[in-house]
Design a protein around this motif. Structure first.
Motif, mmCIF file in Angstrom:
data_model
loop_
_atom_site.group_PDB
_atom_site.id
_atom_site.type_symbol
_atom_site.label_atom_id
_atom_site.label_comp_id
_atom_site.label_asym_id
_atom_site.label_seq_id
_atom_site.Cartn_x
_atom_site.Cartn_y
_atom_site.Cartn_z
ATOM 1 N N ALA A 35 -6.320 -3.331 -7.265
ATOM 2 C CA ALA A 35 -6.244 -4.702 -6.746
ATOM 3 C C ALA A 35 -5.373 -4.764 -5.492
ATOM 4 O O ALA A 35 -5.707 -5.451 -4.517
ATOM 5 N N VAL A 36 -4.265 -4.029 -5.494
ATOM 6 C CA VAL A 36 -3.413 -3.962 -4.289
ATOM 7 C C VAL A 36 -4.216 -3.356 -3.136
ATOM 8 O O VAL A 36 -4.152 -3.840 -1.995
ATOM 9 N N THR A 37 -4.995 -2.327 -3.427
ATOM 10 C CA THR A 37 -5.830 -1.692 -2.404
ATOM 11 C C THR A 37 -6.836 -2.677 -1.827
ATOM 12 O O THR A 37 -7.046 -2.723 -0.611
ATOM 13 N N VAL A 38 -7.443 -3.481 -2.684
ATOM 14 C CA VAL A 38 -8.417 -4.486 -2.224
ATOM 15 C C VAL A 38 -7.720 -5.485 -1.307
ATOM 16 O O VAL A 38 -8.243 -5.824 -0.233
ATOM 17 N N VAL A 39 -6.547 -5.961 -1.699
ATOM 18 C CA VAL A 39 -5.801 -6.907 -0.857
ATOM 19 C C VAL A 39 -5.489 -6.266 0.495
ATOM 20 O O VAL A 39 -5.683 -6.887 1.548
ATOM 21 N N LEU A 40 -5.026 -5.018 0.480
ATOM 22 C CA LEU A 40 -4.728 -4.332 1.743
ATOM 23 C C LEU A 40 -5.982 -4.172 2.603
ATOM 24 O O LEU A 40 -5.927 -4.299 3.821
ATOM 25 N N THR A 77 -3.747 2.842 9.043
ATOM 26 C CA THR A 77 -3.888 2.191 7.744
ATOM 27 C C THR A 77 -2.707 2.416 6.820
ATOM 28 O O THR A 77 -2.028 3.439 6.897
ATOM 29 N N THR A 78 -2.482 1.448 5.953
ATOM 30 C CA THR A 78 -1.554 1.578 4.838
ATOM 31 C C THR A 78 -2.334 1.543 3.519
ATOM 32 O O THR A 78 -1.739 1.624 2.452
ATOM 33 N N MET A 79 -3.634 1.432 3.611
ATOM 34 C CA MET A 79 -4.472 1.248 2.420
ATOM 35 C C MET A 79 -4.472 2.452 1.489
ATOM 36 O O MET A 79 -4.836 2.333 0.325
ATOM 37 N N HIS A 80 -4.092 3.606 1.967
ATOM 38 C CA HIS A 80 -4.088 4.808 1.143
ATOM 39 C C HIS A 80 -2.851 4.931 0.254
ATOM 40 O O HIS A 80 -2.821 5.712 -0.684
ATOM 41 N N ILE A 81 -1.836 4.152 0.523
ATOM 42 C CA ILE A 81 -0.565 4.265 -0.193
ATOM 43 C C ILE A 81 -0.702 3.998 -1.703
ATOM 44 O O ILE A 81 -0.124 4.741 -2.502
ATOM 45 N N PRO A 82 -1.465 2.998 -2.148
ATOM 46 C CA PRO A 82 -1.622 2.847 -3.601
ATOM 47 C C PRO A 82 -2.253 4.061 -4.284
ATOM 48 O O PRO A 82 -1.905 4.372 -5.430
ATOM 49 N N ALA A 83 -3.156 4.756 -3.619
ATOM 50 C CA ALA A 83 -3.756 5.958 -4.217
ATOM 51 C C ALA A 83 -2.706 7.053 -4.388
ATOM 52 O O ALA A 83 -2.706 7.774 -5.391
ATOM 53 N N ILE A 84 -1.797 7.181 -3.436
ATOM 54 C CA ILE A 84 -0.708 8.156 -3.540
ATOM 55 C C ILE A 84 0.189 7.794 -4.727
ATOM 56 O O ILE A 84 0.518 8.649 -5.561
ATOM 57 N N CYS A 102 -11.120 5.822 -5.028
ATOM 58 C CA CYS A 102 -12.521 5.380 -5.069
ATOM 59 C C CYS A 102 -12.628 3.896 -4.710
ATOM 60 O O CYS A 102 -13.526 3.487 -3.962
ATOM 61 N N ILE A 103 -11.711 3.099 -5.224
ATOM 62 C CA ILE A 103 -11.692 1.666 -4.883
ATOM 63 C C ILE A 103 -11.461 1.506 -3.387
ATOM 64 O O ILE A 103 -12.119 0.694 -2.729
ATOM 65 N N LEU A 104 -10.558 2.290 -2.835
ATOM 66 C CA LEU A 104 -10.320 2.273 -1.390
ATOM 67 C C LEU A 104 -11.603 2.595 -0.628
ATOM 68 O O LEU A 104 -11.961 1.908 0.331
ATOM 69 N N ALA A 105 -12.311 3.619 -1.061
ATOM 70 C CA ALA A 105 -13.551 4.012 -0.384
ATOM 71 C C ALA A 105 -14.589 2.895 -0.435
ATOM 72 O O ALA A 105 -15.233 2.580 0.572
ATOM 73 N N VAL A 106 -14.760 2.278 -1.583
ATOM 74 C CA VAL A 106 -15.750 1.196 -1.722
ATOM 75 C C VAL A 106 -15.431 0.043 -0.775
ATOM 76 O O VAL A 106 -16.323 -0.498 -0.117
ATOM 77 N N PHE A 107 -14.158 -0.310 -0.674
ATOM 78 C CA PHE A 107 -13.787 -1.459 0.145
ATOM 79 C C PHE A 107 -13.612 -1.140 1.628
ATOM 80 O O PHE A 107 -13.301 -2.026 2.420
ATOM 81 N N THR A 108 -13.827 0.118 2.014
ATOM 82 C CA THR A 108 -13.765 0.471 3.440
ATOM 83 C C THR A 108 -15.055 1.120 3.937
ATOM 84 O O THR A 108 -15.083 1.641 5.048
ATOM 85 N N MET A 109 -16.110 1.084 3.139
ATOM 86 C CA MET A 109 -17.381 1.715 3.542
ATOM 87 C C MET A 109 -17.883 1.182 4.882
ATOM 88 O O MET A 109 -18.456 1.925 5.667
ATOM 89 N N HIS A 110 -17.660 -0.087 5.132
ATOM 90 C CA HIS A 110 -18.151 -0.696 6.369
ATOM 91 C C HIS A 110 -17.527 -0.092 7.632
ATOM 92 O O HIS A 110 -18.039 -0.276 8.729
ATOM 93 N N LEU A 111 -16.455 0.643 7.497
ATOM 94 C CA LEU A 111 -15.771 1.248 8.645
ATOM 95 C C LEU A 111 -16.325 2.614 9.034
ATOM 96 O O LEU A 111 -15.891 3.192 10.010
ATOM 97 N N PHE A 112 -17.293 3.143 8.281
ATOM 98 C CA PHE A 112 -17.664 4.541 8.413
ATOM 99 C C PHE A 112 -19.038 4.814 8.995
ATOM 100 O O PHE A 112 -19.550 5.913 8.848
#
Length: 172
Positions: A16-21, A39-46, A62-72
């Motif tokens: 959820a934190v990743t989604v907000v970021l 990005t700071t979005m990877h920090i919750p995964a760490i 994986c949640i990070l990847a789903v919510f950033t697919m549009h960037l790739f």
């Protein structure tokens, strides 16, 4: 409450934190290069990898990847593969270095490098960018992301050690 249940719950909270970021400017720091942001979005995964183990780190990645697919630009391999490995790499580096503060800092740097090098490296290997195009991204973004990770992850881990009911020394 069982350990596996707590880990799954923890992965959801960090997800959820990743989604907000990923949906707010908090996850993106403007920089003047090809990527336009660091990005700071990877920090919750760490954090998920270090506190919850490799599976939690991979789930949050994986949640990070789903919510950033549009960037790739449609490159799902470059989107998913490095993101799934961020927390996994962080966990094993932390475990290898003795699970102390030094290990947390190095693990945060390793997780960040996994993200930056993995994403940009795959984008170059797959022909989306030339290496010369990503050098400024490596230098500026990579430096900012490494610095932020090193500064942010350790204090959060220190707090979580006191708050989250995980046995840090014998759970993995």
């Amino acid at each position: 409450m069982g350990v596996q249940y707590r880990r799954f719950l923890f992965a959801g909270i960090l997800g959820a934190v990743t989604v907000v970021l990923s949906l707010t400017p908090l996850g993106l720091i403007p920089v003047p290069n090809l990527s336009t942001y660091a990005t700071t979005m990877h920090i919750p995964a760490i954090i998920g990898g270090i506190v919850g183990g490799p599976l939690v780190g991979a789930l949050v990645g994986c949640i990070l990847a789903v919510f950033t697919m549009h960037l790739f630009l449609g490159n799902l391999l470059a989107c998913f593969a490095p993101r799934l490995l961020i927390g996994v790499v962080a966990f094993y580096v932390w475990k290898l270095l003795g699970k102390r503060d030094f290990g947390v800092v190095v693990a945060s740097l390793a997780g960040t490098a996994t993200n930056t090098v993995g994403v940009l490296g795959l984008m170059v290997l797959m022909g989306y960018f030339r290496f010369v195009q990503v050098i400024p991204v490596f230098l500026l973004n990579g430096t900012l992301e490494l610095l932020l990770s090193a500064l942010v992850v350790l204090p959060i881990i220190r707090v979580l050690r006191k708050v989250v009911n995980f046995d840090f020394d014998s759970r993995h």
